[in-house]
Design an enzyme around this catalytic site. Structure first.
Site, PDB file in Angstrom:
ATOM      1  CG  HIS A 124      -3.202  -2.170   2.193  1.00 24.94           C
ATOM      2  ND1 HIS A 124      -4.163  -1.982   1.216  1.00 24.94           N
ATOM      3  CD2 HIS A 124      -2.568  -0.981   2.326  1.00 24.94           C
ATOM      4  CE1 HIS A 124      -4.094  -0.739   0.771  1.00 24.94           C
ATOM      5  NE2 HIS A 124      -3.129  -0.089   1.431  1.00 24.94           N
ATOM      6  NE  ARG A 146       6.747   0.553   7.180  1.00 23.49           N
ATOM      7  CZ  ARG A 146       5.880   0.689   6.177  1.00 23.49           C
ATOM      8  NH1 ARG A 146       5.582   1.899   5.720  1.00 23.49           N
ATOM      9  NH2 ARG A 146       5.305  -0.380   5.647  1.00 23.49           N
ATOM     10  CG  HIS A 201      -6.130   1.878   4.149  1.00 18.84           C
ATOM     11  ND1 HIS A 201      -5.014   1.701   4.941  1.00 18.84           N
ATOM     12  CD2 HIS A 201      -5.665   2.169   2.905  1.00 18.84           C
ATOM     13  CE1 HIS A 201      -3.926   1.903   4.217  1.00 18.84           C
ATOM     14  NE2 HIS A 201      -4.294   2.175   2.968  1.00 18.84           N
ATOM     15  CG  ASP A 235      -4.551   1.960  -1.218  1.00 15.58           C
ATOM     16  OD1 ASP A 235      -4.679   2.328  -0.031  1.00 15.58           O
ATOM     17  OD2 ASP A 235      -3.510   1.446  -1.664  1.00 15.58           O
TER      18      ASP A 235
END
Ligand SMILES: O=C(O)CCC(=O)C(=O)O
Ligand SMILES: [Fe+2]
Length: 871
Positions: free
Chosen positions: A645, A655, A573, A575
């Protein structure tokens, strides 16, 4: 179906969240009549639900006597299996039955009128009126459209479109000034404001009527607010599944929760939409205004009654004591002595103090936080131990803040030095393909745009230390809520992973509550600020970067959902635009967060499998760079179409990262951030300031506001000049030359020469230092307006006008920690048009049939959704 018909057969109110949704749906179909019908009904039903609840609970409270009065305490103390226990609980059971049958009789089963927090917020933000405005405009019902627009705007003063709409309406033929209504005005507040307005123009008689009504309405509203507190227990902050309190603890928890809510009614009632802060000392101030208004209309009995009532809150108040003494002389001491303060207020204070005592007990013993919203509470209501503890806590917080401050200063000087050293350095860094260069502390630029095969990209390492990574990681697991940051959805991006997040403000609140170490929450705040600076400086931005949204977010592989997994942890996507990979396009329109300009992700750990960050082409397939997360590493990039990204699947372990989005547009500076800053300031209020109430301090101490005028100053009430002249030789009053100019019109024309019986001149605000006010009564009543004798409680009345010394009462209020609801709106001033939508047009924002177009009016809807859902 069967249930459907059953439901529609009953006469229960239709749930207002459902109606709201129907209206929104109709809106997109441009079925304006249906928008109006559903939305108006939603608003009506919401009011009805409140009404039913209030009435049911009040009736039940009256029906089922609950034993004797508490102090004493008339109620038998529950003992082991005592018969009194049964009697006590029998009444509770009966009352529960009463409330539940009363409510469900009128409203249907509780599930029918259970409203989500989000929906609740929509109504609080007055979103329904945003829709109604358009719908009424469309069907040409202008008066209703204007009222809806105005009602919405009052609660959303930053809404650029609505402001433009209102300006447009103002110029339209057929629109009357009286159409600009506030359909959600609270009667007590409306009366109060009207009273204040009249008071300011010396219309004391009419002001009295409104203040008296305001007092009555206040107690009615207070009763309603309090009774609505007796709702369900909110397990905020912890998992109710793990809640294992025993009977009395559970009752205690819920009861203290209710009491807290009830106490907070003081804030609730002192607040009004569109005002940043609640009025300070709200209820007491009514009696301050009243006593002076009564005095000015020569109703001394009433003036005395109100002064005495005010003194119930602030018994030591010097000015009021002097006023009272003066009124008593005027009326005659004997008569005055017979007049008592208002009983309803006495009772209110008694009840409130008792509640505070219980709440402090709960605070001390169980750690259930209680922040007293009132400024009049005597200091000794808070147990000594707690006072000492708070003092210690504030010391710690002050220290931490100082440390942060020093650190920030260091960073700033370093950045400045760097800039000075060579203005080209940053450019070199940016374009240098070699080893990165030092920016701040130990921050190293590991890869530049070039090495990352794109533009506006950077990879940095060493941004925080291993210890700091560990601390933030711990914080995320202690504070994070499942799905928080993703509208409560635990798996927003991949069903094979669990997401959890926490914002800076939330972390600080939890820190304050002692759920997580305050130090860690500070670190979170601090680190985010550091990254903001780093990004600002690395990309050499000319104007400041503002926070748009920050959260600490962890994604964890769900063990048994990893087989044959093909999805990403976070789909590719961009941002600030909607990526349409099929078309190699990115559309910069809502619901994308179009105002975001830069993004940064700080990684905290690497002990998991998968989870690589990838940059791709606009096709969302061609990977151009891969970033392996590790502690202290930051990937920063422009938030636009140049940087699609995503995150590869996390297949084992957890994570964690701090994700930050920034904007160059101050209008989109995140409100939560400002609140977080406020909270930090509050936590670092100078130790003991709470116990200092000297006027001298008021000018300098206390949390810095954005303006030099505090509420306390603006809301101060004018009081009459002092009594018997003889006693006024001393000049203890404080000089205040820094009186700010307030929005109130300056009154300079009401200084008729003092004449006999002219009460007004007693508060005239000229700088005539020799005007003598003749009260036309006994000699003792003669007041001088010379030099020093005017004690004004309302700065706007006195500022600048008065060369004489002015004692500003309540100035110490400034020192108090802000009450919970402080929402600052610095930097909020909308200065231009929104960049999206039909900004140039003067038209009310109305929809055409285009799909994206519908964002204009619903933009507030989009905005209210937690601004978190990444695309
Ligand atoms: O966690 C990451 O590495 C990236 C997350 C991301 O891109 C986002 O939340 O927008
Ligand atoms: Fe992203």
């Amino acid at each position: 179906t069967n249930t459907d018909t059953q439901l529609s057969d009953t006469s229960f109110l239709e749930p207002y969240d459902l109606l709201f949704d129907n209206a929104v749906e109709a809106y997109y179909k441009q079925d304006w009549m249906s928008v109006i019908l559903n939305m108006e009904l939603a608003l009506r039903n919401k009011r009805s639900v409140h009404k039913v609840r209030t009435e049911c609970r009040l009736n039940c409270a009256n029906q089922t006597t609950f034993g004797e009065q508490i102090p004493g305490l008339g109620i038998p103390i529950p003992g082991v299996g005592s018969i009194e226990d049964l009697g006590f609980f029998q009444r509770i059971l009966k009352r529960a039955a009463c409330v539940s049958s009363c409510e469900s009789e009128k409203l249907g089963p509780p599930t029918l009128y259970k409203i989500s927090e989000e929906m609740d917020l929509e109504f609080k933000k007055r979103t329904p009126y945003n829709y109604l405005q358009v719908a009424y405009f469309k069907i040409n019902k202008l008066d209703k459209a204007v009222a809806a627009a105005n009602t919405f705007y009052i609660a959303n003063p930053d809404h650029v479109e609505m402001r433009q709409n209102l300006e447009y309406y103002k110029m339209m033929a057929g629109v009357q000034e009286t159409d600009f209504k506030d359909l959600e005005a609270k009667p007590h507040m409306a009366e109060f404001l009207e009273g204040k307005r009249l008071y300011s123009s010396d219309e004391f008689g009419p002001a009295i009527d409104h203040f008296e009504l305001a007092v009555n309405e206040y107690f009615a509203a207070d009763q309603e607010c309090r009774v609505l507190c007796e709702g369900a227990y909110d397990y905020d902050g912890y998992n109710y599944m793990e809640y294992t309190a025993d009977l009395f603890q559970a009752i205690t928890d819920h009861y203290l929760y209710v009491l807290n809510c009830k106490q907070n009614c003081a804030v609730e009632l002192a607040s009004t939409a569109g005002r940043d802060k609640p009025f300070e000392d709200f209820l007491p101030s009514h009696f301050n205004y009243l006593q002076f208004s009564y005095y000015n209309t020569e109703q001394y009995e009433k003036a005395i009654e109100c002064a005495k009532t005010y003194l119930l809150f602030h018994p030591e108040d010097e000015t009021m004591n002097q006023n009272l003494a003066y009124y008593s002389v005027v009326l005659g001491e004997d008569k005055a002595a017979d007049i008592s303060a208002r009983e309803v207020v006495r009772q209110h204070i008694k009840k409130s103090l008792l509640e505070k005592e219980l709440l402090y007990f709960g605070y001390e013993i169980f750690g259930i936080t209680f922040v007293d919203p009132d400024s009049w509470t005597p200091a000794d209501v808070m147990p000594l131990k707690l006072r000492e503890k708070q003092k210690a806590e504030r010391e710690t917080a002050a220290r931490i803040t100082e440390e942060i401050g020093n650190l920030m200063k260091e960073i700033e000087t370093l950045v400045e030095e760097k800039h000075k050293e060579s203005s080209d350095l940053a450019k070199m860094v940016k374009h240098s393909p070699t080893n990165g260069s030092l920016l701040i502390d130990d921050v190293k630029v590991t890869m530049t745009s070039k090495e990352l095969n794109g533009t506006q990209r950077v990879l940095m390492d060493g941004v925080i230390s291993d210890d700091e990574c560990r601390e933030l990681h711990r914080l995320s697991n202690a504070a994070a809520q499942k799905g928080d940051g993703y509208r409560g959805r635990p798996s927003p991006h991949s069903s094979s992973e669990m997401f959890q997040g926490v914002t800076v403000l939330k972390a600080l609140k939890l820190g304050q509550e002692g759920v997580v170490p305050l130090k860690s929450a500070h670190l979170f705040f601090n680190v985010s600020e550091k990254i903001r600076k780093v990004i600002e400086s690395y990309f050499q931005l000319e104007s400041p970067l503002y926070f748009s949204y920050t959260h600490l977010v962890c994604r964890a592989a769900i063990e048994d959902k990893q087989e044959d997994r093909e999805d990403l942890s976070h789909p590719v996507h961009a941002d600030n635009c909607l990526l349409i990979s099929e078309l190699n396009e990115c559309i910069k329109e809502p619901p994308a967060y179009t105002h975001r300009d830069y993004s940064a992700i700080l990684y905290l750990n690497d002990d998991f499998e998968g989870g690589d960050f990838i940059f791709t082409e606009l096709d969302a397939k061609t990977v151009t760079a891969v970033v392996k997360p590790q502690c202290g590493r930051v990937v920063g990039f422009g938030a636009g179409k140049e940087n699609p990204h995503g995150v590869r699947a996390v297949t084992k372990g957890q994570r964690c990262a701090v994700a930050l989005w920034f904007t160059l547009d101050p209008r989109h500076h995140e409100k939560e951030r400002v609140q977080a800053e406020d909270l930090l300031k509050m936590l670092s209020t100078p130790v003991d300031s709470e116990f200092q109430t000297t006027v001298e301090d008021s000018g300098t101490g206390g949390p810095e506001g954005t303006t030099s005028t505090t509420e306390a100053e603006r809301d101060q009430v004018l009081i009459p000049t002092d009594g018997p002249v003889e006693s006024q030789k001393d000049k203890r009053v404080e000089e205040r030359t820094d009186e700010p100019v307030t929005e109130q019109p300056v009154k300079s024309t009401d200084q008729q020469p003092a004449k006999a019986g002219d009460k007004k001149s007693g508060k005239s605000k000229d700088d005539n230092k020799t005007k003598v006010k003749d009260k036309a009564k006994a000699g003792s009543k003669t007041q001088t307006k010379t030099g020093t004798q005017t004690k004004a409680k309302q700065s706007e009345k006195t500022k600048a006008k008065q060369a004489d010394k002015t004692k500003v009462k309540q100035a110490d209020k400034k020192e108090k920690p802000a009450v919970k609801k402080t929402v600052k709106t610095a930097a909020k001033k909308a200065t231009g048009n929104e960049s999206s939508g039909s900004s140039g047009s003067k038209q009310p924002k109305v929809k055409s049939s285009k799909a994206q177009d519908s964002q204009t009016v619903s933009s507030s809807t989009v905005d209210t959704q937690k601004d978190k859902d990444e695309l």
